[in-house]
Design an enzyme around this catalytic site. Sequence first.
Site, PDB file in Angstrom:
ATOM      1  N   LYS A  53      -8.485 -14.435 -11.381  1.00  0.00           N
ATOM      2  CA  LYS A  53      -7.579 -15.640 -11.261  1.00  0.00           C
ATOM      3  C   LYS A  53      -7.054 -16.067 -12.345  1.00  0.00           C
ATOM      4  CE  LYS A  53      -7.669 -15.921  -6.841  1.00  0.00           C
ATOM      5  NZ  LYS A  53      -6.674 -15.646  -5.940  1.00  0.00           N
TER       6      LYS A  53
ATOM      7  N   ASP B 231      -4.166 -12.218 -10.561  1.00  0.00           N
ATOM      8  CA  ASP B 231      -3.598 -12.489  -9.821  1.00  0.00           C
ATOM      9  C   ASP B 231      -3.396 -13.794 -10.047  1.00  0.00           C
ATOM     10  OD1 ASP B 231      -2.695 -13.569  -7.180  1.00  0.00           O
ATOM     11  OD2 ASP B 231      -4.688 -13.529  -6.342  1.00  0.00           O
TER      12      ASP B 231
ATOM     13  N   GLU C 266      -0.905  -9.536  -9.667  1.00  0.00           N
ATOM     14  CA  GLU C 266      -0.635  -9.353  -8.288  1.00  0.00           C
ATOM     15  C   GLU C 266       0.309 -10.975  -8.468  1.00  0.00           C
ATOM     16  OE1 GLU C 266      -3.335 -11.444  -4.286  1.00  0.00           O
ATOM     17  OE2 GLU C 266      -4.184  -9.701  -5.830  1.00  0.00           O
TER      18      GLU C 266
ATOM     19  N   ASP D 187       1.879 -10.702  -2.644  1.00  0.00           N
ATOM     20  CA  ASP D 187       0.815 -11.312  -1.658  1.00  0.00           C
ATOM     21  C   ASP D 187       1.112 -12.392  -0.834  1.00  0.00           C
ATOM     22  OD1 ASP D 187      -1.038 -12.530  -0.612  1.00  0.00           O
ATOM     23  OD2 ASP D 187      -2.296 -13.094  -2.109  1.00  0.00           O
TER      24      ASP D 187
ATOM     25  N   LYS E  46      -3.262  -9.367   4.199  1.00  0.00           N
ATOM     26  CA  LYS E  46      -4.563  -9.524   4.145  1.00  0.00           C
ATOM     27  C   LYS E  46      -4.819 -10.414   5.716  1.00  0.00           C
ATOM     28  CE  LYS E  46      -5.040 -12.721   0.029  1.00  0.00           C
ATOM     29  NZ  LYS E  46      -4.627 -13.790  -0.047  1.00  0.00           N
TER      30      LYS E  46
END
Length: 331
Positions: free
Chosen positions: A112, A143, A169, A195, A219
């Site tokens: 992250k 991400d 991402e 995403d 997801k």
Amino acid sequence: MTIAAHAPSLDDLLATARVVSLPLVTRFRGIDVREAMVFEGPEGWTEFSPFPEYADEEAATWLAAAIDYGWMPQPALLRSEIAVNATVPAVAAASVPDVLARFDGCRTAKVKVAEAGQRLADDVARVAAVRAAMGPEGRVRIDANGAWNVDEAEHAIHALAEFDLEYAEQPCASVEELAELRRRVKYMGIPIAADESVRKAADPIAVARAGAADLLVIKAQPLGGARRALEIVAEAGLPAVVSSALDTSIGLAMGLALAGALPNLEYDCGLGTAALLAADVVSEPLVPRGGVLRVGRVSADPALLEAHAASAERRDWWIERLRRCHAVLSA
């Protein structure tokens, strides 16, 4: 998205619904506790756990996924084991080895970055620590959850490129920004993954149509279940990696069902996040062993449901949310 004729009634859902509050090992996505509602359908236990800030219209899609997984057989499996990545929250670089130690045998780490209140220097130090721990053969992806503008993203990717990134991402929020960034950094050979531009978009195919991404992060819950997610991937025509939304192990099993049914799976999946939970609702949580998870349903443990039951106030909040989301689907 609407509810199918064969779907359960609200009373059916409430009959077994339990709300849990699970502490995290380390702060993630700005939270220290993960709340979720789980219930049991004819096919087994399922999960409804949109984050509290999501409006009913968006959260209703998560309910559609929960109903699909609990009341419908899932798509045929093409594989029984899924390689998963470690997930490194926006921790200090010194804490990276402790985080990675929770993800047994994982050869890939998602890091992250772009955390509110932190600087690019913090991201560089964290990614450097992950690369050092993973070694040259490890795979490192970042991400940003859409937190950078195009210039910031370009600058950050340049700063992080020395750590041999597998992909970046959702570096920017909009499809237009992703397309512009992808054009700018294409020469660097670092793919752009989408995403939020898939799971939170009115048109989840728009990012592929615009040439704004090299791969999709999908997801199960936010996309309405495995079947709908598979349709999106097929229509987009891009490689996909399956990730979680910090689910309990029940929600992760739903994600594993999706990953197991994808025609092509080139990337390790972000489904090892039970390792970030200090508690779970199943007796054997779905944490990585040798870098993989087995595909299959799991069942809630009554004692753990009781031990981690949310407060009466939070339970009432989730039940009212369930009522509203069920009404959205029914309409």
